[in-house]
Design a protein around this motif. Structure first.
Motif, PDB file in Angstrom:
ATOM      1  N   HIS A  29      -0.177   5.055 -15.100  1.00 59.86           N
ATOM      2  CA  HIS A  29      -0.475   5.074 -13.811  1.00 59.86           C
ATOM      3  C   HIS A  29      -2.115   5.184 -13.594  1.00 59.86           C
ATOM      4  CE1 HIS A  29       3.485   4.218 -12.143  1.00 59.86           C
ATOM      5  NE2 HIS A  29       4.050   5.203 -13.010  1.00 59.86           N
ATOM      6  N   GLN A  30      -2.555   6.092 -14.329  1.00 60.45           N
ATOM      7  CA  GLN A  30      -4.088   6.238 -14.286  1.00 60.45           C
ATOM      8  C   GLN A  30      -4.803   4.875 -14.589  1.00 60.45           C
ATOM      9  OE1 GLN A  30      -5.868   9.065 -13.377  1.00 60.45           O
ATOM     10  NE2 GLN A  30      -7.395   7.724 -13.272  1.00 60.45           N
ATOM     11  N   ASP A  31      -4.195   4.181 -15.483  1.00 61.48           N
ATOM     12  CA  ASP A  31      -4.740   2.791 -15.614  1.00 61.48           C
ATOM     13  C   ASP A  31      -4.499   1.995 -14.407  1.00 61.48           C
ATOM     14  OD1 ASP A  31      -5.465   3.498 -18.222  1.00 61.48           O
ATOM     15  OD2 ASP A  31      -3.882   2.430 -19.125  1.00 61.48           O
TER      16      ASP A  31
ATOM     17  N   ILE B 144       7.124   0.054 -12.748  1.00 57.03           N
ATOM     18  CA  ILE B 144       7.707   0.840 -11.997  1.00 57.03           C
ATOM     19  C   ILE B 144       9.283   0.985 -12.395  1.00 57.03           C
ATOM     20  CG2 ILE B 144       8.908   1.161  -9.592  1.00 57.03           C
ATOM     21  CD1 ILE B 144       5.907   1.855  -9.865  1.00 57.03           C
ATOM     22  N   GLU B 145       9.756   0.028 -13.050  1.00 54.80           N
ATOM     23  CA  GLU B 145      11.109  -0.046 -13.504  1.00 54.80           C
ATOM     24  C   GLU B 145      11.253   0.822 -14.730  1.00 54.80           C
ATOM     25  OE1 GLU B 145      12.815  -3.958 -13.375  1.00 54.80           O
ATOM     26  OE2 GLU B 145      13.174  -4.094 -11.179  1.00 54.80           O
ATOM     27  N   TRP B 146      10.646   0.707 -15.617  1.00 50.28           N
ATOM     28  CA  TRP B 146      10.322   1.537 -16.851  1.00 50.28           C
ATOM     29  C   TRP B 146      10.475   3.082 -16.516  1.00 50.28           C
ATOM     30  CZ3 TRP B 146       5.391   3.882 -17.579  1.00 50.28           C
ATOM     31  CH2 TRP B 146       5.674   4.939 -18.845  1.00 50.28           C
TER      32      TRP B 146
ATOM     33  N   GLN C  55       0.757  -1.214   0.007  1.00 47.61           N
ATOM     34  CA  GLN C  55       0.150   0.035  -0.073  1.00 47.61           C
ATOM     35  C   GLN C  55       0.792   1.389  -0.018  1.00 47.61           C
ATOM     36  OE1 GLN C  55      -2.637  -0.657  -0.916  1.00 47.61           O
ATOM     37  NE2 GLN C  55      -3.652  -1.963   0.439  1.00 47.61           N
ATOM     38  N   LEU C  56       2.063   1.281   0.548  1.00 50.53           N
ATOM     39  CA  LEU C  56       2.866   2.305   0.430  1.00 50.53           C
ATOM     40  C   LEU C  56       3.314   2.842  -0.966  1.00 50.53           C
ATOM     41  CD1 LEU C  56       4.851   4.181   1.955  1.00 50.53           C
ATOM     42  CD2 LEU C  56       6.514   2.715   1.549  1.00 50.53           C
ATOM     43  N   TRP C  57       3.497   1.705  -2.038  1.00 49.74           N
ATOM     44  CA  TRP C  57       3.831   2.005  -3.439  1.00 49.74           C
ATOM     45  C   TRP C  57       2.574   2.354  -4.328  1.00 49.74           C
ATOM     46  CZ3 TRP C  57       8.136   3.409  -4.045  1.00 49.74           C
ATOM     47  CH2 TRP C  57       9.416   2.920  -3.331  1.00 49.74           C
ATOM     48  N   ASN C  58       1.452   1.585  -3.739  1.00 46.41           N
ATOM     49  CA  ASN C  58       0.117   1.815  -4.336  1.00 46.41           C
ATOM     50  C   ASN C  58      -0.122   3.382  -4.093  1.00 46.41           C
ATOM     51  OD1 ASN C  58      -0.528  -0.810  -5.381  1.00 46.41           O
ATOM     52  ND2 ASN C  58      -1.718  -1.344  -3.718  1.00 46.41           N
ATOM     53  N   GLY C  59       0.051   3.982  -2.740  1.00 44.23           N
ATOM     54  CA  GLY C  59      -0.136   5.285  -2.523  1.00 44.23           C
ATOM     55  C   GLY C  59       0.586   6.160  -3.435  1.00 44.23           C
ATOM     56  N   LEU C  60       1.870   5.797  -3.539  1.00 44.67           N
ATOM     57  CA  LEU C  60       2.772   6.688  -4.508  1.00 44.67           C
ATOM     58  C   LEU C  60       2.106   6.692  -5.872  1.00 44.67           C
ATOM     59  CD1 LEU C  60       5.205   8.372  -4.984  1.00 44.67           C
ATOM     60  CD2 LEU C  60       6.534   6.316  -5.233  1.00 44.67           C
ATOM     61  N   ASN C  61       1.819   5.358  -6.260  1.00 46.79           N
ATOM     62  CA  ASN C  61       1.098   5.513  -7.733  1.00 46.79           C
ATOM     63  C   ASN C  61       0.110   6.329  -7.964  1.00 46.79           C
ATOM     64  OD1 ASN C  61       2.236   3.148  -9.868  1.00 46.79           O
ATOM     65  ND2 ASN C  61       2.689   2.197  -7.737  1.00 46.79           N
TER      66      ASN C  61
END
Length: 280
Positions: A88-90, A161-163, A37-43
């Protein structure tokens, strides 16, 4: 003989697509729920954040008429950031399909960005904030590609994320170079940095808590427990905040002082190879 690629060239890769479907798990990070959820939050911050950065830089496009190389970099930078926002909108739409209610947070976030920061902050301060945000995304990009942050995560998220991380490194100096051209003062740069830190990490925390609060049976005690576990396994926030400040507050700082473009190019080459093979 083929000439080597220009090390300063920014390449929009608009043909790339990252696929998330109904099989994508709610908990996809190998460190567990808190890290997921930390990384989902950044997304959740990326689409609006990318648009803010593009509009802040675009305001000064007219000032680059006498700098054609920088102007060309800015145009390519816009194309990359636009692609990031769409992908990221997707992913945000995928979170909603998984049952997360995030529309309230997204509306509040939109108002903060456009009805407060963009409305009341002068254009030059918005540009300074954009340059500082690009410094932080470049740091996070380097950590992503060198520390294996997503090495054991879900392949679809790792690819996305890596792209994004690699392209953030590739264009890391563009907003800073525009700022340096139109308003090179140190005080303005520092002001933009502190405003960026407050906005980025405050909103990131709020987005993460918004998601964790919706996990069944977690409660506030569980939210803090998961945040603590995520920090213990990967103290990304502390590591990124302090490194970013230490580097950016150096009066002589420039993003290219950190010679890490080869890391990004090595990863991006792996994405471009399939496209070249198909074209052949």
């Amino acid at each position: 003989m083929v000439n080597p690629p220009d090390p300063g060239r920014i390449v929009p890769r608009l043909n790339l697509k990252f696929h998330f479907d109904a099989t994508f798990p709610r908990m996809w990070h190998h460190n567990g729920l808190g890290s997921t959820q930390l990384w989902n939050g950044l997304n959740m911050l990326f689409p609006e954040g990318e648009r803010f950065i593009v509009r802040s830089v675009n305001h000064y496009l007219h000032a680059l008429d006498d700098a054609p190389e920088l102007r060309a970099q800015v145009k390519a930078f816009f194309a990359q950031e636009g692609k990031h926002a769409r992908e990221h909108q997707d992913y945000i739409e995928l979170l909603e399909s998984q049952g997360y209610v995030i529309s309230g947070f997204m509306r509040a976030y939109h108002r903060i960005v456009w009805s407060f920061i963009f409305k009341y902050f002068p254009p030059v301060l918005r540009l300074s904030i954009a340059a500082a945000l690009e410094h932080y995304t470049a740091i996070m990009g380097e950590n992503t590609l060198t520390l294996g942050v997503f090495a054991d995560g879900h392949p679809a998220m790792r690819a996305l994320i890596e792209w994004h991380a690699a392209e953030e490194i590739e264009h890391k100096s563009v907003a800073f170079d525009v700022l340096r051209k139109v308003a090179p003062g140190y005080a303005l740069r520092v002001t933009g940095m502190f405003a960026a830190v407050i906005a980025l990490f405050g909103l990131w925390f709020a987005a993460t808590v918004t998601l964790l609060r919706q996990e069944p049976g977690l409660g506030w005690t569980g939210v803090w427990r998961e945040l603590r576990r995520a920090h213990e396994k990967d103290p990304v926030l502390v590591r990124v905040v302090w490194r970013g400040l230490k580097e950016y507050l150096r009066p002589s700082f420039h993003p290219l002082d950190n010679d890490n473009l080869h890391i990004a190019r090595a990863h991006l080459a792996t994405l471009e190879e399939p496209s070249r093979a198909e074209a052949a």
